[in-house]
Structure formats: C-alpha cells, structure tokens
Design an enzyme around this catalytic site. Structure first.
Site, mmCIF file in Angstrom:
data_model
loop_
_atom_site.group_PDB
_atom_site.id
_atom_site.type_symbol
_atom_site.label_atom_id
_atom_site.label_comp_id
_atom_site.label_asym_id
_atom_site.label_seq_id
_atom_site.Cartn_x
_atom_site.Cartn_y
_atom_site.Cartn_z
ATOM 1 N N ASP A 15 0.867 -1.169 0.000
ATOM 2 C CA ASP A 15 0.000 0.000 0.000
ATOM 3 C C ASP A 15 0.908 1.225 0.000
ATOM 4 O OD1 ASP A 15 -2.425 1.582 0.432
ATOM 5 O OD2 ASP A 15 -1.629 1.883 2.451
ATOM 6 N N ASP A 17 -0.212 5.243 0.692
ATOM 7 C CA ASP A 17 -0.476 6.309 1.665
ATOM 8 C C ASP A 17 -0.543 5.761 3.089
ATOM 9 O OD1 ASP A 17 -0.897 8.539 -0.233
ATOM 10 O OD2 ASP A 17 -2.598 7.325 -0.884
#
Length: 239
Positions: A15, A17
């Site tokens: 991932d 952010d």
C-alpha cells in the site's frame, strides 16, 4: 512446518499512503480544504471514513456532506492538491527506502497497490530505489477498489506470482481486508484507522521493524489456510 512444505516469498505488495509514504495528511488536508471552500466543516470522523477507500468513495462522502461538484471534479481537485505537495519531495516513512532497496537487491519484486490515482502513484513509484516496483496498480486501473480483493489479485497477476506466496503491507482496514481476501499474509503498520487483529495479520510498530528475512519468515512459519471469503461488511462497520 516441515522443510518440504516451506513457502518461499515471491513478491511484496505495498500500500502507499500511510504505509510507505506519509501522505495521508496531504489527502486529509485536501479534503478539508475542498469542504471549507464550500462552506462546510470536515470533521475527523469524516476524514477517517475515507482512509484506504477508493477515490470515488471519498468523492461521494464529500458530496454527501454538501460539496456541489461532480465525482470527476472532486477527484481531479484532490489529485492536483496532493501532486502539488509532492513537488516538494516524497515523504518516505522511516524504514521504507531501506526495505525497498533490500528487496530490489535480492531480486524480490515489489508492486505498489494503492487507491490513489495514477498521477500520484506513478510519482511515488518513480522516486523509489531503482528496480523496486515491477508493477503499479492505482485506483483508476481497477474496476473494484479496496476492500475488494481485485487490486491485490491484479498486482499478483501482473507480477506473475501466486497470491498465497506474496506478503502485503498495509495500514488501513479496507486495505488489510482486500489483501486477506486475495489470500495474502499481511504486515500491518500503524495507521489512522487500525485494523483488528486476526488470522494472517502480523502487526509491527513501523517499517523499521520489517526486514527481508522477517517477510520470508512470515510465509515459512505460516501454514497454508483458506483465506476468508470477501465480504465488504467485514470490519467496515468500525469505519
């Protein structure tokens, strides 16, 4: 686990952010600015509801609060504001560049799996150590975003690896749900909304605690189990 049943790590799926880069505050600030420009108060509860979600979902939440723009207009506005912030440099989280470089040196491919759209995702990916990302799956590249398993399944397919032989690294409820539904073990770093503990979830205090060997060990020491069936309601009631 018997030596003959050991599983070797084929890839690490990341991932973006709040996991690799400290950009979650950029998105939350952009949302707040848009709401304020429309005379609205954007609360922390509003912000928490967007963490890890597909950008159309975030746009829908802003519209529900009273922002009178189209989904496309809201997304473009958010992207412009965040890209402008990134012009000043990529805010890598502690340990991120080090572990990415270790994996690249060991020829273990990584993929970036994010609900941010391509203008942001490609900018971050291009700033990573050379040879890091062999695939980027952005939010505008998949029909179904997190918490659906599609983003992680697409990333594994692009890399040509088995989902069960990948480790995902996540910080959000929806992202962790997505990776687990795709059949992956998940390393969970602290985020704005902390996922609950459960099978296949390995919590660390930061990426500084993550090494190439610790990622390999997760697969070697974990028995193959059926991954939970995807249910978008799973844990999302906490959001």
């Amino acid at each position: 686990m018997a030596p003959g049943n050991q599983r070797d790590l084929q890839a690490v799926l990341w991932d973006m952010d709040g996991t690799l880069v400290d950009t979650e505050p950029y998105w939350l600030a952009a949302q707040s600015e848009i709401a304020r420009e429309h005379g609205l108060n954007w609360t922390m509860q509003d912000a928490r509801a967007t963490v890890g979600q597909a950008m159309p979902v975030t746009a829908s939440i802003l519209q529900d609060r009273g922002v009178s723009l189209s989904t496309e207009e809201i997304i473009n506005d958010l992207l412009e504001r965040v890209v402008a912030k990134l012009e000043g440099g990529i805010p890598w989280l502690p340990g991120a560049e080090r572990i990415l470089a270790e994996l690249a040196a060991a020829h273990i491919p990584s993929a970036l799996v994010t609900m941010a759209f391509s203008p942001v995702a490609t900018r971050v990916a291009s700033a990573a150590p050379i040879g890091t990302f062999h695939a980027v799956v952005a939010g505008d590249a998949v029909a179904q975003g997190k918490p659906h398993p599609a983003p992680y399944l697409v990333a594994a397919e692009l890399l040509g690896v088995e989902p069960a032989l990948c480790v995902a690294v996540e910080d959000s409820v929806s992202g962790t749900t997505s990776a687990r539904a795709a059949g992956m073990e998940v390393v969970v770093v602290p985020g704005v909304v902390q996922p609950q503990s459960g099978p296949g979830r390995h919590f660390v205090s930061s990426l500084e605690d993550v090494s190439m060997e610790s990622l390999r060990t997760i697969l070697r020491d974990t028995a193959v189990t059926d991954h939970p069936p995807f249910d978008q309601r799973t844990e999302l009631t906490a959001r």
